[in-house]
Design a protein around this motif. Sequence first.
Motif, PDB file in Angstrom:
ATOM      1  N   UNK A 222       0.822  -1.211   0.000  1.00 16.91           N
ATOM      2  CA  UNK A 222       0.000   0.000   0.000  1.00 16.91           C
ATOM      3  C   UNK A 222       0.859   1.265   0.000  1.00 16.91           C
ATOM      4  N   UNK A 223       0.249   2.373  -0.384  1.00 12.67           N
ATOM      5  CA  UNK A 223       0.861   3.711  -0.353  1.00 12.67           C
ATOM      6  C   UNK A 223       2.016   3.879  -1.337  1.00 12.67           C
ATOM      7  N   UNK A 224       1.917   3.228  -2.494  1.00 17.10           N
ATOM      8  CA  UNK A 224       2.876   3.463  -3.566  1.00 17.10           C
ATOM      9  C   UNK A 224       4.310   3.159  -3.171  1.00 17.10           C
ATOM     10  N   UNK A 225       5.232   3.946  -3.736  1.00 16.36           N
ATOM     11  CA  UNK A 225       6.647   3.709  -3.467  1.00 16.36           C
ATOM     12  C   UNK A 225       7.005   4.021  -2.015  1.00 16.36           C
ATOM     13  N   UNK A 226       6.212   4.880  -1.367  1.00 15.46           N
ATOM     14  CA  UNK A 226       6.476   5.175   0.042  1.00 15.46           C
ATOM     15  C   UNK A 226       6.377   3.913   0.880  1.00 15.46           C
ATOM     16  N   UNK A 227       5.312   3.124   0.645  1.00 16.52           N
ATOM     17  CA  UNK A 227       5.157   1.874   1.374  1.00 16.52           C
ATOM     18  C   UNK A 227       6.257   0.881   1.057  1.00 16.52           C
ATOM     19  N   UNK A 228       6.678   0.852  -0.217  1.00 18.25           N
ATOM     20  CA  UNK A 228       7.742  -0.067  -0.607  1.00 18.25           C
ATOM     21  C   UNK A 228       9.063   0.292   0.066  1.00 18.25           C
ATOM     22  N   UNK A 229       9.411   1.579   0.060  1.00 15.89           N
ATOM     23  CA  UNK A 229      10.676   1.985   0.660  1.00 15.89           C
ATOM     24  C   UNK A 229      10.691   1.705   2.163  1.00 15.89           C
ATOM     25  N   UNK A 230       9.548   1.875   2.806  1.00 16.29           N
ATOM     26  CA  UNK A 230       9.488   1.604   4.240  1.00 16.29           C
ATOM     27  C   UNK A 230       9.647   0.112   4.512  1.00 16.29           C
ATOM     28  N   UNK A 231       8.989  -0.721   3.705  1.00 13.46           N
ATOM     29  CA  UNK A 231       9.155  -2.171   3.874  1.00 13.46           C
ATOM     30  C   UNK A 231      10.579  -2.605   3.559  1.00 13.46           C
ATOM     31  N   UNK A 232      11.209  -1.964   2.594  1.00 12.52           N
ATOM     32  CA  UNK A 232      12.612  -2.282   2.297  1.00 12.52           C
ATOM     33  C   UNK A 232      13.488  -2.024   3.522  1.00 12.52           C
ATOM     34  N   UNK A 233      13.274  -0.906   4.175  1.00 12.70           N
ATOM     35  CA  UNK A 233      14.056  -0.590   5.375  1.00 12.70           C
ATOM     36  C   UNK A 233      13.790  -1.601   6.486  1.00 12.70           C
ATOM     37  N   UNK A 234      12.519  -1.909   6.677  1.00 14.96           N
ATOM     38  CA  UNK A 234      12.145  -2.823   7.761  1.00 14.96           C
ATOM     39  C   UNK A 234      12.645  -4.242   7.508  1.00 14.96           C
ATOM     40  N   UNK A 235      12.694  -4.647   6.259  1.00 11.11           N
ATOM     41  CA  UNK A 235      13.072  -6.018   5.912  1.00 11.11           C
ATOM     42  C   UNK A 235      14.567  -6.173   5.622  1.00 11.11           C
ATOM     43  N   UNK A 236      15.307  -5.103   5.720  1.00 11.14           N
ATOM     44  CA  UNK A 236      16.744  -5.174   5.462  1.00 11.14           C
ATOM     45  C   UNK A 236      17.436  -6.272   6.276  1.00 11.14           C
ATOM     46  N   UNK A 237      17.119  -6.458   7.565  1.00  8.49           N
ATOM     47  CA  UNK A 237      17.784  -7.531   8.337  1.00  8.49           C
ATOM     48  C   UNK A 237      17.259  -8.934   8.021  1.00  8.49           C
ATOM     49  N   UNK A 238      16.183  -9.007   7.218  1.00  6.76           N
ATOM     50  CA  UNK A 238      15.516 -10.304   7.028  1.00  6.76           C
ATOM     51  C   UNK A 238      15.489 -10.757   5.563  1.00  6.76           C
ATOM     52  N   UNK A 239      16.440 -10.274   4.772  1.00  2.65           N
ATOM     53  CA  UNK A 239      16.516 -10.731   3.388  1.00  2.65           C
ATOM     54  C   UNK A 239      15.985  -9.753   2.376  1.00  2.65           C
ATOM     55  N   UNK A 240      15.523  -8.593   2.824  1.00  2.26           N
ATOM     56  CA  UNK A 240      15.117  -7.535   1.915  1.00  2.26           C
ATOM     57  C   UNK A 240      13.704  -7.658   1.392  1.00  2.26           C
ATOM     58  N   UNK A 241      13.284  -6.612   0.701  1.00  7.77           N
ATOM     59  CA  UNK A 241      11.965  -6.573   0.050  1.00  7.77           C
ATOM     60  C   UNK A 241      12.103  -5.842  -1.265  1.00  7.77           C
ATOM     61  N   UNK A 242      11.493  -6.383  -2.313  1.00 11.33           N
ATOM     62  CA  UNK A 242      11.520  -5.780  -3.638  1.00 11.33           C
ATOM     63  C   UNK A 242      10.184  -6.094  -4.302  1.00 11.33           C
ATOM     64  N   UNK A 243       9.549  -5.102  -4.907  1.00 13.80           N
ATOM     65  CA  UNK A 243       8.187  -5.342  -5.410  1.00 13.80           C
ATOM     66  C   UNK A 243       8.161  -6.316  -6.581  1.00 13.80           C
ATOM     67  N   UNK A 244       9.220  -6.361  -7.410  1.00 13.00           N
ATOM     68  CA  UNK A 244       9.252  -7.352  -8.486  1.00 13.00           C
ATOM     69  C   UNK A 244       9.384  -8.765  -7.922  1.00 13.00           C
ATOM     70  N   UNK A 245      10.240  -8.916  -6.930  1.00 13.93           N
ATOM     71  CA  UNK A 245      10.382 -10.224  -6.281  1.00 13.93           C
ATOM     72  C   UNK A 245       9.081 -10.615  -5.588  1.00 13.93           C
ATOM     73  N   UNK A 246       8.409  -9.632  -4.986  1.00 14.55           N
ATOM     74  CA  UNK A 246       7.142  -9.912  -4.311  1.00 14.55           C
ATOM     75  C   UNK A 246       6.064 -10.315  -5.310  1.00 14.55           C
ATOM     76  N   UNK A 247       6.063  -9.678  -6.477  1.00 10.63           N
ATOM     77  CA  UNK A 247       5.106 -10.070  -7.516  1.00 10.63           C
ATOM     78  C   UNK A 247       5.325 -11.522  -7.923  1.00 10.63           C
TER      79      UNK A 247
END
Length: 381
Positions: free
Chosen positions: A100-125
């Motif tokens: 949710x919330x466009x790239x803002x939500x993605x960047x926040x999840x990227x920061x939060x998931x940095x210690x756990x293997x990361x987050x990327x919207x293409x990988x999530x798709x």
Amino acid sequence: MTAAYATRPETSRGRLHPEEGSAHRSAFQRDRDRIIHSSAFRRLKHKTQVFVEHEGDYYRTRLTHSIEVAQVARTVARTLGLNEELAEAVALAHDLGHPPFGHTGEYELQDLMEPFGGFDHNAQALKIVTRLEAHYAEYDGLNLTWETLEGIAKHNGPVTGELPFALAEYAASQDLELHTHASAEAQVAAIADDIAYNNHDLADGLRAGLFTLDDLRALPLIGPCVEAVDRRWPGLEPGRREHESLRRFFGLLVEDVLAESRRLIAEAAPASAEAVRLLGRPVIRFSGPVFEKLKEIRTFLYHRMYRHWTVQRMRRKAKLVVRELFELFTSGPELMPSGWNACALFDPTERARVVADYIAGMTDRFALQEHRKLTDPMVKG
């Protein structure tokens, strides 16, 4: 006429779980239809691009954006002799992994998931279409063809270096050849995405009153389009003036991609779809001059739209919502619905990944509702 370098459904590398073919639809048509009928695709209706879902009914959502991208992709693919259905399937799926919330939500999840293997919207798709969509009796995911999965994973180019966990996890079960470029059809989907958002971000910014059409007259590409409309229809009412200017800008971008791509394809002379992958460079691109001018437009949008104080205030709220939901669910997984809360038994890394999947699947509206239920004592949970 189908080009020699087009991807052909009859020579597809197939599906991870073999299935009988359809008498009426090609393999890529079936992929497209499965994507359209997926839960994740429906949720795009309430996921936004720049503005948050409740801010207005006329701004682009991920769903309307994906439909626009698919329309451009089909036009470009058809003109270049490529497979329209594959280009359309990749285009329709390209944003399924956005939180949710466009790239803002993605960047926040990227920061939060940095210690756990990361987050990327293409990988999530990719994770959504191979695992999280759980509707079929014989397998998880949509069981799409190799070519569509490849396009989802690397339509923006080769994926090298340390992979996001979701991509690395799937790569262990099926080799998508992440080190090469994708098919020409997937490259078309990527450039169609660029064309669509360059056009509609200007349209949404105008509608929001963040700038005016006269402000755009000084910009390359779009400025001459505005001037051409003013010369032909002096005094045209504002709404029609904006539409006529933007449609010319839109057409200019499409024509540039077609001309440059024809040039690159003629220069490389790929004899097959596989030859396109092995070229080491894309064949679907903007020309150099147009690409440089688009950078000026993106700089304008950055300062006048993305960094506008009203957008920044909403982004701040969106970041807070995503962060607090993540912290609440990772510390209290029992707060999530049945089917998700079993992650209470998992180690911290696995639990965080489940929480990220849950949050990434939320619409703007649902994320705001969940946050209120969990943080506002006056709202019934």
